[in-house]
Write a protein that holds these residues in place. Structure first.
Motif, PDB file in Angstrom:
ATOM      1  N   GLN A 347       0.978  -0.961   0.504  1.00  9.40           N
ATOM      2  CA  GLN A 347       0.414  -0.387  -0.406  1.00  9.40           C
ATOM      3  C   GLN A 347       0.908   1.470  -0.083  1.00  9.40           C
ATOM      4  N   GLY A 348       2.112   1.113  -0.889  1.00 11.10           N
ATOM      5  CA  GLY A 348       2.985   2.234  -0.247  1.00 11.10           C
ATOM      6  C   GLY A 348       3.017   3.223  -0.856  1.00 11.10           C
ATOM      7  N   THR A 349       3.333   4.620  -1.491  1.00 16.54           N
ATOM      8  CA  THR A 349       2.764   5.557  -1.945  1.00 16.54           C
ATOM      9  C   THR A 349       2.911   6.183  -3.291  1.00 16.54           C
ATOM     10  N   GLU A 350       3.275   4.902  -4.439  1.00 13.43           N
ATOM     11  CA  GLU A 350       3.411   4.946  -5.567  1.00 13.43           C
ATOM     12  C   GLU A 350       1.910   4.634  -6.401  1.00 13.43           C
ATOM     13  N   PHE A 351       1.181   3.488  -5.382  1.00  5.54           N
ATOM     14  CA  PHE A 351       0.134   3.487  -5.451  1.00  5.54           C
ATOM     15  C   PHE A 351      -1.049   4.454  -5.157  1.00  5.54           C
ATOM     16  N   PRO A 352      -1.706   4.324  -6.155  1.00  3.63           N
ATOM     17  CA  PRO A 352      -3.496   5.280  -6.217  1.00  3.63           C
ATOM     18  C   PRO A 352      -4.411   4.978  -5.743  1.00  3.63           C
ATOM     19  N   LEU A 353      -4.115   4.397  -4.072  1.00  3.28           N
ATOM     20  CA  LEU A 353      -5.007   3.658  -3.330  1.00  3.28           C
ATOM     21  C   LEU A 353      -6.561   4.618  -2.704  1.00  3.28           C
ATOM     22  N   ARG A 354      -7.276   4.178  -2.569  1.00  5.27           N
ATOM     23  CA  ARG A 354      -8.736   4.356  -2.372  1.00  5.27           C
ATOM     24  C   ARG A 354      -9.199   4.598  -0.763  1.00  5.27           C
ATOM     25  N   LYS A 355      -8.801   2.978  -0.716  1.00  4.76           N
ATOM     26  CA  LYS A 355     -10.075   2.680   0.563  1.00  4.76           C
ATOM     27  C   LYS A 355      -8.687   2.554   1.824  1.00  4.76           C
ATOM     28  N   PRO A 356      -9.229   2.039   2.711  1.00  2.00           N
ATOM     29  CA  PRO A 356      -8.246   2.361   4.066  1.00  2.00           C
ATOM     30  C   PRO A 356      -7.821   1.246   4.428  1.00  2.00           C
ATOM     31  N   PRO A 357      -6.428   1.150   4.894  1.00  2.00           N
ATOM     32  CA  PRO A 357      -5.778  -0.235   5.477  1.00  2.00           C
ATOM     33  C   PRO A 357      -6.612  -0.320   6.798  1.00  2.00           C
ATOM     34  N   GLY A 358      -5.678  -1.930   7.477  1.00  2.00           N
ATOM     35  CA  GLY A 358      -6.177  -1.922   8.769  1.00  2.00           C
ATOM     36  C   GLY A 358      -5.123  -2.769   9.375  1.00  2.00           C
ATOM     37  N   PHE A 359      -4.505  -2.728  10.007  1.00  2.00           N
ATOM     38  CA  PHE A 359      -2.673  -3.128  10.635  1.00  2.00           C
ATOM     39  C   PHE A 359      -2.840  -3.906  11.475  1.00  2.00           C
ATOM     40  N   HIS A 360      -4.397  -2.554  12.899  1.00  2.00           N
ATOM     41  CA  HIS A 360      -4.055  -4.087  13.930  1.00  2.00           C
ATOM     42  C   HIS A 360      -5.218  -5.895  13.774  1.00  2.00           C
ATOM     43  N   TYR A 361      -6.114  -4.443  13.285  1.00  2.00           N
ATOM     44  CA  TYR A 361      -6.788  -6.387  12.552  1.00  2.00           C
ATOM     45  C   TYR A 361      -6.209  -7.574  12.157  1.00  2.00           C
ATOM     46  N   ASP A 362      -5.229  -6.797  10.835  1.00  2.00           N
ATOM     47  CA  ASP A 362      -4.924  -7.999  10.302  1.00  2.00           C
ATOM     48  C   ASP A 362      -4.146  -8.130  11.070  1.00  2.00           C
ATOM     49  N   PHE A 363      -2.808  -7.917  11.742  1.00  2.00           N
ATOM     50  CA  PHE A 363      -2.036  -8.885  12.325  1.00  2.00           C
ATOM     51  C   PHE A 363      -2.602  -9.246  13.226  1.00  2.00           C
ATOM     52  N   GLY A 469       4.677   8.384 -30.437  1.00  2.00           N
ATOM     53  CA  GLY A 469       5.894   8.108 -29.736  1.00  2.00           C
ATOM     54  C   GLY A 469       5.863   8.476 -28.358  1.00  2.00           C
ATOM     55  N   ASP A 470       6.783   9.641 -28.008  1.00  2.00           N
ATOM     56  CA  ASP A 470       7.023   9.538 -26.900  1.00  2.00           C
ATOM     57  C   ASP A 470       6.059   9.644 -25.613  1.00  2.00           C
ATOM     58  N   GLU A 471       5.041   9.520 -25.846  1.00  2.00           N
ATOM     59  CA  GLU A 471       3.908  10.290 -25.218  1.00  2.00           C
ATOM     60  C   GLU A 471       3.643   9.270 -24.290  1.00  2.00           C
ATOM     61  N   ARG A 472       4.147   7.513 -24.929  1.00  2.00           N
ATOM     62  CA  ARG A 472       3.597   7.144 -23.729  1.00  2.00           C
ATOM     63  C   ARG A 472       4.227   6.890 -22.396  1.00  2.00           C
ATOM     64  N   ARG A 473       5.348   8.554 -22.510  1.00  2.00           N
ATOM     65  CA  ARG A 473       6.595   8.434 -21.351  1.00  2.00           C
ATOM     66  C   ARG A 473       5.517   7.768 -20.447  1.00  2.00           C
ATOM     67  N   HIS A 474       4.102   9.316 -20.424  1.00  2.00           N
ATOM     68  CA  HIS A 474       3.610   9.799 -19.341  1.00  2.00           C
ATOM     69  C   HIS A 474       2.737   9.057 -18.655  1.00  2.00           C
ATOM     70  N   GLU A 475       2.405   7.952 -19.397  1.00  2.00           N
ATOM     71  CA  GLU A 475       0.775   7.463 -19.010  1.00  2.00           C
ATOM     72  C   GLU A 475       1.745   7.149 -17.204  1.00  2.00           C
ATOM     73  N   LEU A 476       1.066   7.181 -16.382  1.00  2.00           N
ATOM     74  CA  LEU A 476       0.957   7.199 -15.262  1.00  2.00           C
ATOM     75  C   LEU A 476      -0.446   6.065 -14.204  1.00  2.00           C
ATOM     76  N   PRO A 477       0.120   5.831 -12.843  1.00  2.00           N
ATOM     77  CA  PRO A 477      -1.390   5.212 -11.827  1.00  2.00           C
ATOM     78  C   PRO A 477      -2.071   5.732 -12.232  1.00  2.00           C
ATOM     79  N   VAL A 478      -3.173   5.496 -12.709  1.00  2.00           N
ATOM     80  CA  VAL A 478      -4.654   6.431 -12.416  1.00  2.00           C
ATOM     81  C   VAL A 478      -5.578   5.595 -10.736  1.00  2.00           C
ATOM     82  N   GLY A 479      -5.394   4.497 -11.443  1.00  2.00           N
ATOM     83  CA  GLY A 479      -5.857   3.516 -10.174  1.00  2.00           C
ATOM     84  C   GLY A 479      -5.863   2.218 -10.065  1.00  2.00           C
TER      85      GLY A 479
END
Length: 630
Positions: A347-363, A469-479
Motif C-alpha cells: 500500500q505504498g505511496t506509489e499506488f493510488p489507493l482509495r480504500k483504508p488499511p487495517g494493520f491492527h486487525y490483520d495482525f 511516440g514519446d507520449e507513452r512516457r507520460h502514462e501514470l497510475p490512475v487507479g
C-alpha cells in the motif's frame, strides 16, 4: 469503487484515451514537492490510542463499508493477469524455500506448504482488512523453523519436533493477539524507507542465495555415475534459460517493439510463459536423457511421513513448553516486522489507493493463522516480499493526462504526483471530489522510485495510439483494482495443486527452473531497491545524470554514509542467518527501526538531506491506521 468507472481503463476495452480535465488549484499543485523526514513524521503522529482493542475496532469500522465493493470491483481484466502472476510468484518460491526444511526435518512436505498458502489466502482475502497483501511461506520462516530443528535435535532428550513447534506458534500467536489488542502496531509509524530498503535488500540476496543453493544441491556429494552430473549441469542450463527469457520478456514489454497489446501481454504473462517453456525444455532430446532433478511431491492431501494432520502439541512435556517461549518471541518479532512491512509496501505511496488499511486487525488475524499452522503442523504463513507489492503493481490501471497538461511537464519523471491525483479526478461528481482529497492525502510528497514500478511504465494498450511516440512516457497510475478475488483465487489454485493430477504436474517442474525463478525475482527486486539505486548513482556519468535527480542535492559523502549504515544492518542480518544464532536474526531486523530513529539523526545529515535519502513508506492516509493523522 477503487477504479474510476467512467474511464476506459476501468473496463480494459478500446476507446478514447482517458483525460483528466483542468488542473484544480494549479498554484497549490505546483508547489515544490518535499518528503517528510522521520522527525516530520513524528510531529504528524497522534498519541497512541489507550483503549484496548481500539485499533482493531477502528480498522473494522473503516473497512466494513468497502467490503461489498471489494468483490464487485473484481469485475476487471487486470484481475486475471494478477492471479496468474502472483500464483507462480507465490507457490513455487514457497515450495523451493521449504526444500531445505523438507529434506532436513522430514516433518514437512509440499502438501504442508500448499495448505499453508491456501489458508493464508483464504483468511486474509475473505476476512482481512488488507486483501492486497499476499501471505504465504517465506524464506525467513523456513530459516527459523530449520534453526529450531537444529537446536532441539542436539538435546539428549529431544522433544517431538512438531509438538514443540506447535507451542512456539501458540506463544507467537498469543503475542500477536496482545500486540493487536494493545495497539502496538502504531509503532509502524516509525518505519521508513531506510528499514524497508534494508530488509528488501536482504530478502533480494536471500532469493539469489537460495537459487544458488538449489543448483549446488543437485550435484552429488560423492563419486557417482556421470548421469547424475549430467542432470545437475542441465539444471544450470534451465536456470539460466528461465532467468534469460524472463528478462527478455520484461525488456520487450517496456520497449517500443511490437504492438501495444503484445507488449502488455508480455508484461502480464512473460514470467509464467518463461517458467512453462523452461520446464518443457527439460523433456526435450538429450536434456530429457540427463534426467534433471524435479520437485519432490507426496500423496494428495496427505501430510509428510504418514502422520495425522492434527498435531497434539498439548501432550508435550511441561519443561519444553517454557523453553518454546523464547522461540515464540523470535517468531513474533519476525512477523511483526515482516508482515507489517509487506502490508506497507503493498500500500505504498506509489499506488493510488482509495480504500483504508487495517494493520491492527490483520495482525490479529495473523495470530489466528499462526495458531492454526501449529495445530496442523504446517509452516506459518506471513506477508511476502516482493510478492505483496508485485501483486498491487499487477493491478495498476494506467492513464494519461491531456496534452495541454503535458505541455507544462518538463520531463516525465517530474510530473507532480499531486497534479496526477488532482487531474485524474477533475470533472467528476461530488463522490469524485471526495476520492480526490483522499487520494491526494494518500500519496507521498516526494517522487520515490519503487522496485516494481519503473520510471517509464508500459501504457495501458487501450490508452495508447499508434504514432504518439514519446507520449507513452507520460502514462501514470490512475487507479488500482482494489479487490479480494485475485488473492482468494491464487490461494484456491494452491488447493487445486493438492489433487493427484496436479501434484503430478508439479512433480514435472525441474529444480533448475526454480533456481532461475529465484534469480529473476531476486535480481528484479535488487535492481529497484533504494540501496542499489544510490550505489548506481555513483557509477553513472554525471554529465548524463538528469539535472532534476534529487541525489544531486545531497553531498556524496552523506550518500555513502547513509548507504554504509544500511549495508551494516544488511551484513549483520545476513551473517547471523548463516550461523546457529540465526534464531536471533528477527531481532536484528527489528533493530533497524530504532537505528534509523535514534542513531541516524545524530549523524552529520541536514534535514533536507534526510528528506531526500529517506522518506515515509506509506502516505499519511495509510498511516492513519497506526496512529498518524489524516
Amino acid at each position: 469503487m477503487s477504479v474510476p468507472q467512467n474511464g476506459p481503463a476501468a473496463q480494459q476495452a478500446p476507446g478514447e484515451p482517458e483525460t483528466t480535465g483542468n488542473l484544480q488549484d494549479r498554484r497549490t499543485l505546483e508547489q515544490p514537492a518535499r518528503s517528510l523526514s522521520p522527525s516530520d513524521t513524528l510531529r504528524l503522529s497522534s498519541p497512541l490510542p489507550l483503549g484496548i482493542f481500539s485499533g482493531i475496532i477502528n480498522d473494522i469500522r473503516s473497512r466494513t463499508p468497502y467490503y461489498l465493493s471489494d468483490w464487485t470491483d473484481a469485475w476487471n481484466y487486470r484481475v486475471i493477469p494478477a492471479i496468474v502472476l502472483i500464483f507462480f510468484a507465490n507457490v513455487l518460491p514457497g515450495i523451493a524455500f521449504s526444500l531445505d526444511l523438507i529434506e532436513t526435518t522430514q516433518q514437512y512436505g509440499v502438501a504442508e506448504v500448499l495448505l499453508s498458502s491456501f489458508m493464508a489466502a483464504f483468511i486474509f482475502s475473505v476476512f482481512g482488512a488488507q486483501p492486497l497483501c499476499i501471505a504465504g511461506v517465506t524464506g525467513p520462516i523456513t530459516v527459523l523453523n530449520k534453526t529450531i530443528f537444529d537446536i532441539i535435535e542436539r538435546q539428549p532428550d529431544a522433544p517431538n519436533y512438531l509438538q514443540f513447534v506447535g507451542w512456539v506458534y501458540l506463544w507467537g500467536a498469543i503475542l500477536h493477539w496482545i500486540t493487536a489488542a494493545l495497539n502496538w502496531c502504531n509503532f509502524l509509524q516509525y518505519v521508513t524507507l531506510f528499514s524497508c530498503d534494508t530488509f528488501g535488500f536482504y530478502v533480494s540476496w536471500v532469493y539469489l542465495q537460495y537459487g544458488v543453493q538449489v543448483i549446488t544441491r543437485q550435484f552429488p556429494q560423492s563419486s557417482t555415475p556421470s548421469e547424475a552430473l549430467d542432470g545437475a549441469f542441465v539444471g544450470i542450463i534451465l536456470a539460466l534459460l528461465m532467468l534469460g527469457t524472463s528478462y527478455l520478456f520484461r525488456t520487450a514489454s517496456r520497449s517500443s517493439l511490437f504492438h501495444r497489446h503484445v507488449r502488455r501481454f508480455l508484461a502480464d504473462y512473460g514470467m509464467p510463459i518463461s517458467l512453462v517453456a523452461s520446464s518443457a525444455m527439460a523433456y526435450w532430446g538429450r536434456f530429457n536423457r540427463a534426467n534433471p532433478n524435479t520437485l519432490p511431491v507426496g500423496r494428495a492431501f496427505q501430510p509428510a511421513g504418514g502422520r495425522e494432520w492434527l498435531v497434539k502439541f498439548w501432550e508435550l512435556d511441561g519443561k519444553w513448553v517454557g523453553i518454546a517461549f523464547p522461540f515464540g518471541f523470535a517468531l513474533w518479532v519476525l512477523f511483526f516486522f515482516d508482515h507489517n512491512v509487506s502490508s506497507l509496501m503493498a500500500q505504498g505511496t506509489e499506488f493510488p489507493l482509495r480504500k483504508p488499511p487495517g494493520f491492527h486487525y490483520d495482525f490479529f488475524l495473523l495470530g489466528i493463522t499462526t495458531f492454526i499452522a501449529g495445530l496442523l503442523g504446517i509452516p506459518a504463513p506471513n506477508g511476502l516480499i516482493p510478492q505483496a507489492p508485485i501483486h498491487t503493481t499487477s493491478l495498476l490501471v494506467m492513464g494519461r493526462p491531456p496534452k495541454k497538461d503535458l505541455e507544462n511537464v518538463v520531463a516525465p519523471n517530474r510530473v507532480s504526483e499531486k497534479q496526477v491525483d488532482a487531474t485524474q479526478q477533475s470533472g467528476r461528481d461530488q463522490q469524485g471530489s471526495e476520492d480526490l482529497s483522499r487520494t491526494i492525502s494518500r500519496r507521498s510528497h516526494l517522487h520515490i522510485p519503487h522496485p516494481h514500478i519503473k520510471e517509464e511504465l508500459e501504457p495501458d494498450p487501450t490508452q495508447a495510439k499508434d504514432g504518439e511516440g514519446d507520449e507513452r512516457r507520460h502514462e501514470l497510475p490512475v487507479g488500482v483494482v482494489e479487490q479480494r478475488v485475485s488473492n482468494l483465487a491464487q490461494g484456491a489454485l494452491c488447493l487445486v495443486l493438492l489433487t493427484g493430477p496436479f501434484l503430478h504436474v508439479l512433480s514435472l517442474i525441474p529444480r533448475g527452473v526454480l533456481a532461475g525463478l529465484f534469480w529473476y525475482m531476486g535480481a528484479d527486486a535488487l535492481e529497484g531497491n533504494g540501496i542499489t539505486r544510490k550505489l548506481l548513482y555513483f557509477a553513472r556519468d554525471k554529465a548524463l545524470t538528469p539535472a532534476n535527480e534529487p541525489l544531486r542535492n545531497v553531498r556524496d559523502s552523506r550518500i555513502l554514509m547513509f548507504v554504509a549504515v544500511q549495508l551494516v544492518g544488511f551484513g549483520a542480518t545476513m551473517a547471523v542467518t548463516q550461523t546457529i544464532a540465526a534464531i536471533a536474526f528477527p531481532v536484528i531486523i527489528l533493530l533497524l527501526v530504532p537505528l534509523r530513529t535514534l542513531l541516524v539523526p545524530r549523524l552529520p545529515f541536514t534535514e533536507e538531506e534526510l528528506a531526500i535519502l529517506d522518506g515515509p513508506t506509506a502516505s499519511p492516509f495509510t498511516m492513519e491506521s497506526v496512529g498518524g493523522k489524516f
